[in-house]
Design a protein around this motif. Structure first.
Motif, PDB file in Angstrom:
ATOM      1  N   UNK A  93     113.847  -0.096 -42.038  1.00  0.00           N
ATOM      2  CA  UNK A  93     113.823   0.605 -43.456  1.00  0.00           C
ATOM      3  C   UNK A  93     115.119   1.263 -43.503  1.00  0.00           C
ATOM      4  N   UNK A  94     115.788   1.052 -44.763  1.00  0.00           N
ATOM      5  CA  UNK A  94     117.242   1.662 -45.033  1.00  0.00           C
ATOM      6  C   UNK A  94     117.235   3.116 -45.077  1.00  0.00           C
ATOM      7  N   UNK A  95     118.203   3.665 -44.568  1.00  0.00           N
ATOM      8  CA  UNK A  95     118.373   5.137 -44.754  1.00  0.00           C
ATOM      9  C   UNK A  95     118.235   5.618 -46.302  1.00  0.00           C
ATOM     10  N   UNK A  96     119.195   4.657 -47.058  1.00  0.00           N
ATOM     11  CA  UNK A  96     119.177   5.232 -48.211  1.00  0.00           C
ATOM     12  C   UNK A  96     118.037   4.629 -49.134  1.00  0.00           C
ATOM     13  N   UNK A  97     117.217   5.280 -49.717  1.00  0.00           N
ATOM     14  CA  UNK A  97     116.017   4.948 -50.804  1.00  0.00           C
ATOM     15  C   UNK A  97     116.115   5.376 -52.009  1.00  0.00           C
ATOM     16  N   UNK A  98     116.916   4.422 -53.070  1.00  0.00           N
ATOM     17  CA  UNK A  98     117.090   4.878 -54.394  1.00  0.00           C
ATOM     18  C   UNK A  98     116.013   5.033 -55.240  1.00  0.00           C
ATOM     19  N   UNK A  99     114.859   4.279 -54.822  1.00  0.00           N
ATOM     20  CA  UNK A  99     113.810   4.196 -55.865  1.00  0.00           C
ATOM     21  C   UNK A  99     112.353   4.760 -55.367  1.00  0.00           C
ATOM     22  N   UNK A 100     111.821   4.871 -54.075  1.00  0.00           N
ATOM     23  CA  UNK A 100     110.779   5.274 -53.919  1.00  0.00           C
ATOM     24  C   UNK A 100     110.256   6.787 -54.198  1.00  0.00           C
ATOM     25  N   UNK A 101     111.227   7.468 -53.830  1.00  0.00           N
ATOM     26  CA  UNK A 101     110.919   9.001 -53.857  1.00  0.00           C
ATOM     27  C   UNK A 101     111.000   9.297 -55.385  1.00  0.00           C
ATOM     28  N   UNK A 102     111.687   8.731 -56.308  1.00  0.00           N
ATOM     29  CA  UNK A 102     111.415   9.246 -57.672  1.00  0.00           C
ATOM     30  C   UNK A 102     110.174   8.610 -58.356  1.00  0.00           C
ATOM     31  N   UNK A 103     109.783   7.484 -57.806  1.00  0.00           N
ATOM     32  CA  UNK A 103     108.590   6.692 -58.490  1.00  0.00           C
ATOM     33  C   UNK A 103     107.288   7.664 -57.747  1.00  0.00           C
ATOM     34  N   UNK A 104     107.353   7.853 -56.735  1.00  0.00           N
ATOM     35  CA  UNK A 104     106.322   8.618 -56.063  1.00  0.00           C
ATOM     36  C   UNK A 104     106.218  10.003 -56.526  1.00  0.00           C
ATOM     37  N   UNK A 105     107.338  10.681 -56.698  1.00  0.00           N
ATOM     38  CA  UNK A 105     107.221  12.263 -57.271  1.00  0.00           C
ATOM     39  C   UNK A 105     106.952  12.159 -58.788  1.00  0.00           C
ATOM     40  N   UNK A 106     107.370  11.070 -59.432  1.00  0.00           N
ATOM     41  CA  UNK A 106     106.810  11.103 -61.044  1.00  0.00           C
ATOM     42  C   UNK A 106     105.158  10.897 -60.845  1.00  0.00           C
ATOM     43  N   UNK A 107     104.608  10.231 -60.268  1.00  0.00           N
ATOM     44  CA  UNK A 107     103.228  10.157 -59.911  1.00  0.00           C
ATOM     45  C   UNK A 107     102.668  11.600 -59.507  1.00  0.00           C
ATOM     46  N   UNK A 108     103.182  12.240 -58.551  1.00  0.00           N
ATOM     47  CA  UNK A 108     102.725  13.368 -58.169  1.00  0.00           C
ATOM     48  C   UNK A 108     102.846  14.639 -59.404  1.00  0.00           C
ATOM     49  N   UNK A 109     103.868  14.369 -60.179  1.00  0.00           N
ATOM     50  CA  UNK A 109     104.298  15.331 -61.285  1.00  0.00           C
ATOM     51  C   UNK A 109     103.015  14.969 -62.457  1.00  0.00           C
ATOM     52  N   UNK A 110     102.779  13.729 -62.551  1.00  0.00           N
ATOM     53  CA  UNK A 110     101.641  13.427 -63.685  1.00  0.00           C
ATOM     54  C   UNK A 110     100.412  14.027 -63.043  1.00  0.00           C
ATOM     55  N   UNK A 111     100.198  14.018 -61.693  1.00  0.00           N
ATOM     56  CA  UNK A 111      98.929  14.659 -61.083  1.00  0.00           C
ATOM     57  C   UNK A 111      98.639  15.923 -61.785  1.00  0.00           C
ATOM     58  N   UNK A 112      99.670  16.783 -61.923  1.00  0.00           N
ATOM     59  CA  UNK A 112      99.459  18.322 -62.200  1.00  0.00           C
ATOM     60  C   UNK A 112      98.958  18.410 -63.586  1.00  0.00           C
ATOM     61  N   UNK A 113      98.795  17.471 -64.388  1.00  0.00           N
ATOM     62  CA  UNK A 113      98.289  17.450 -65.587  1.00  0.00           C
ATOM     63  C   UNK A 113      96.938  16.559 -65.914  1.00  0.00           C
ATOM     64  N   UNK A 114      96.622  16.032 -64.726  1.00  0.00           N
ATOM     65  CA  UNK A 114      95.589  15.070 -64.525  1.00  0.00           C
ATOM     66  C   UNK A 114      95.847  13.750 -65.061  1.00  0.00           C
TER      67      UNK A 114
END
Length: 230
Positions: A93-114
């Motif tokens: 796994x590469x040290x630099x991850x430009x995509x997965x953190x943002x994508x997963x955090x977007x889902x987590x943010x959306x969870x706050x409003x159901x």
């Protein structure tokens, strides 16, 4: 109070994408309350997992996911780029991850409003249904706006509150482990845990036995076509 179906996913797992529409059907047919829980992919939570695994694992998983999609007539293509930057030959796994953190955090943010499940459906469809250059231009915003999601607001939440979103994702992962597994997709309903999209038939069987789905729902659900939300 209605029963709850807890659904754990990652945005890197092809099986999470392949399971999502079936889960939507199960929830609609049963009336259970969906408790949607995104987590970071195993490659992020445990970077050494794939490098220490049998070298055949990744190639088998890729072929198997393709077969599942063909068998179930679901549009499918591997994301380009992969949301997790990884050497698929070595598993590193590469040290630099430009995509997965943002994508997963977007889902987590959306969870706050159901809206987490709908966010996952839209993003995973964008990733796995053959959209070229999914990470470029306004494709993320367009995919989410089609579902009525406010991308600019969610993106701002990701920028403003990444550490708290990560804490919420970590809580999801701890709950997942406490329910008996660590992989995705994973479903927990009426006291039982089911790991993998290939266990959704067993999940339906269990829900019928518990009176959460009517007799014959297993056959009815198998006949329903998967939605095309890409």
């Amino acid at each position: 109070m209605p029963q709850t179906l807890t659904f754990f996913v990652t945005l890197r797992s092809p099986y999470s994408y392949l399971a999502a529409e079936r889960i939507a059907q199960i929830v609609a047919k049963s009336g259970v309350q969906l408790d949607f829980r995104p987590v970071y992919p195993l490659a992020i939570r445990n970077p050494e997992f794939f490098s220490k695994a049998n070298p055949a694992l990744l190639s088998y998983l890729r072929r198997d996911a393709e077969r599942v999609a063909v068998m179930n007539e679901i549009r499918f293509s591997w994301p380009n780029p992969d949301p997790v930057v990884q050497d698929l030959d070595t598993g590193e796994i590469a040290d630099h991850q430009p995509y997965i953190y943002r994508l997963t955090r977007l889902c987590a943010a959306a969870c706050r409003s159901g809206e987490g499940f709908e966010c996952h459906r839209r993003l995973s469809a964008l990733l796995f249904s053959g959209t070229p250059g999914w990470h470029t231009g306004d494709q993320l915003a367009a995919a989410m706006s089609h579902a009525g999601l406010d991308y600019s607001m969610l993106d701002q939440m990701v920028r403003d509150d990444p550490h708290q979103l990560d804490a919420e994702l970590g809580q999801n992962a701890e709950l997942q482990k406490s329910l008996g597994h660590w992989g995705t997709p994973m479903v927990h309903v009426a006291g039982e845990t089911f790991f993998g999209q290939d266990r959704l038939d067993m999940c339906v069987w269990h829900m019928i036995r518990q009176g959460l789905l009517p007799a014959g729902a297993d056959r009815a659900l198998q006949k329903e076509p998967d939605s095309d939300i890409s």
